[in-house]
Design an enzyme around this catalytic site. Structure first.
Site, PDB file in Angstrom:
ATOM      1  CG  ASP A  43     -17.033  -3.077  -7.909  1.00 26.12           C
ATOM      2  OD1 ASP A  43     -17.636  -3.766  -6.802  1.00 26.12           O
ATOM      3  OD2 ASP A  43     -15.702  -2.771  -8.028  1.00 26.12           O
ATOM      4  N   GLY A  90     -12.574  -7.284  -2.488  1.00 31.82           N
ATOM      5  CA  GLY A  90     -12.520  -7.711  -0.836  1.00 31.82           C
ATOM      6  C   GLY A  90     -13.103  -6.850   0.342  1.00 31.82           C
ATOM      7  CG  ASN A 132      -4.001  -6.826   0.898  1.00 31.43           C
ATOM      8  OD1 ASN A 132      -3.385  -8.157   1.046  1.00 31.43           O
ATOM      9  ND2 ASN A 132      -3.669  -5.587   1.073  1.00 31.43           N
ATOM     10  CG  ASP A 160       5.207  -7.115  -1.209  1.00 30.39           C
ATOM     11  OD1 ASP A 160       4.541  -6.253  -0.840  1.00 30.39           O
ATOM     12  OD2 ASP A 160       4.208  -8.046  -0.507  1.00 30.39           O
ATOM     13  NE  ARG A 163       4.955  -1.419  -2.401  1.00 34.98           N
ATOM     14  CZ  ARG A 163       3.996  -1.601  -1.968  1.00 34.98           C
ATOM     15  NH1 ARG A 163       3.806  -2.609  -0.611  1.00 34.98           N
ATOM     16  NH2 ARG A 163       2.994  -0.026  -2.220  1.00 34.98           N
ATOM     17  CG  HIS A 188       0.610  -8.452  -0.025  1.00 42.72           C
ATOM     18  ND1 HIS A 188       1.482  -7.572  -0.946  1.00 42.72           N
ATOM     19  CD2 HIS A 188      -0.951  -8.038  -0.637  1.00 42.72           C
ATOM     20  CE1 HIS A 188       0.797  -6.269  -0.646  1.00 42.72           C
ATOM     21  NE2 HIS A 188       0.163  -6.571  -0.286  1.00 42.72           N
TER      22      HIS A 188
END
Length: 332
Positions: A43, A90, A132, A160, A163, A188
């Site tokens: 991190d 990100g 993302n 997804d 889902r 995505h």
């Protein structure tokens, strides 16, 4: 004989998804109940203390499969010898930020991490990008880690996919494990295309097509698609936080199926490097239906694509081409 431990890197490990993901990996959810692991957690320096707290909790949980923990803010130390890299870290889009600003931040993050992976990861390291814009971050990583085979760089669309399985199972009031072969095509993002044209449900009288059982094309071509496309936003609205538990779980599903294989007759969705299949432009990271065997994925070929689907496949490809151009403009 006991297996050698696999080294798994999680970037952004002190964040929400990282916090949900590392115990799953340590418990064997990702690689199986007999596969020891060594966790590498990376991190940024401001999160160093929180990262150390996660390491303390991993030690306190006394996971039998966890053979070591590396918690660091140094990208070289984090990438050294890793067999699997899950890129969760990100730069998130903040209010008032233009897409290009976010893209430019992520391009610089993924450029640095790509070169560290290329120089220091184990041979044949498998990479999954979660942060993302996942497809385009994966493309940048591929660009700057040319010695990592393109087939080893993927992005997460399994969330997804799961889902979509969940929405079908709720609608039909069946077990989610009885639904299979939905497809997520493309990006995505909210331009993705959740496709049920080839999906089936296990019933007492054999496998039946989802469309035949739902008997409502308006729902399948409308609300079903938008619900899956916008599920992330709906969860943020409900939790005031983004989906972490389901993202972590589907990252485990993605790697597990890639490494251990998909069941016979079942495919899953993965963001992979396009070879031109289904007339999708080559050179994009695009979500396709894939089978996995012996640690390799293969795009499922020769599925029928109707006119409605063709438009959707092309629209999400156009968005990805635009993102790619934007990302490359950040490099110049």
């Amino acid at each position: 004989m006991a297996k050698e431990p696999v080294r798994v890197l999680v970037t952004g490990a002190a964040g929400q998804i990282g916090y949900a993901l590392v115990p799953m990996i340590a418990r064997g959810v990702m690689l199986g109940p007999d596969q020891p692991v060594i966790l590498h957690m990376l991190d940024i320096p401001p999160a160093a203390e929180a990262l150390n707290g996660v390491k303390m909790e991993l030690i306190d949980a006394a996971f039998p499969l966890l053979k070591g923990v590396v918690a660091t803010t140094d990208v070289v130390e984090a990438c050294t010898g890793v067999n699997i890299a899950v890129m969760v870290g990100g730069f998130p889009r903040k209010e008032g930020m233009e897409r290009k600003d976010v893209m430019s931040k992520n391009v610089s993050i993924y450029k640095a991490q790509a070169s560290a992976l290329e120089k220091h990861a184990a041979a044949n390291c498998k990479v999954l990008v979660v942060a993302n814009p996942a497809n385009t971050n994966a493309l940048i990583l591929k660009e700057f880690a040319p010695s990592i085979p393109e087939k080893n760089i993927t992005c997460l669309t399994r969330l997804d996919h799961n889902r979509a399985l969940g929405q079908v199972s709720e609608r039909l009031n069946v077990q989610v494990s009885d639904v299979k072969n939905v497809i997520i095509w493309g990006n995505h993002s909210s331009s993705q295309y959740p496709d049920v044209n080839h999906a089936t449900v296990k019933t007492p009288s054999g496998e039946k097509p989802v469309r035949e059982l739902v008997k409502d094309d308006a729902w399948l071509n409308g609300e079903f698609i938008t619900t899956v496309q916008q599920r992330g936003a709906a969860i943020i609205k409900a939790r005031k936080l983004s989906s972490a538990l389901s993202a972590a779980s589907s990252a485990c599903d993605h790697i597990r199926d890639w490494v251990l294989g998909t069941p016979e007759g079942t495919w899953v969705s993965m963001g992979v490097y396009s070879d031109g299949s289904y007339n999708v432009p080559a050179g994009l990271i695009y979500s396709f239906p894939v089978n996995c065997r012996n640690g390799e994925w293969t795009i499922v070929q020769e599925l029928g694509i109707d006119a409605f689907s063709r438009k959707k496949l092309d629209a999400t490809a156009a968005e990805l081409s635009e993102e790619k151009a934007l990302a490359y403009s950040c490099l110049s």
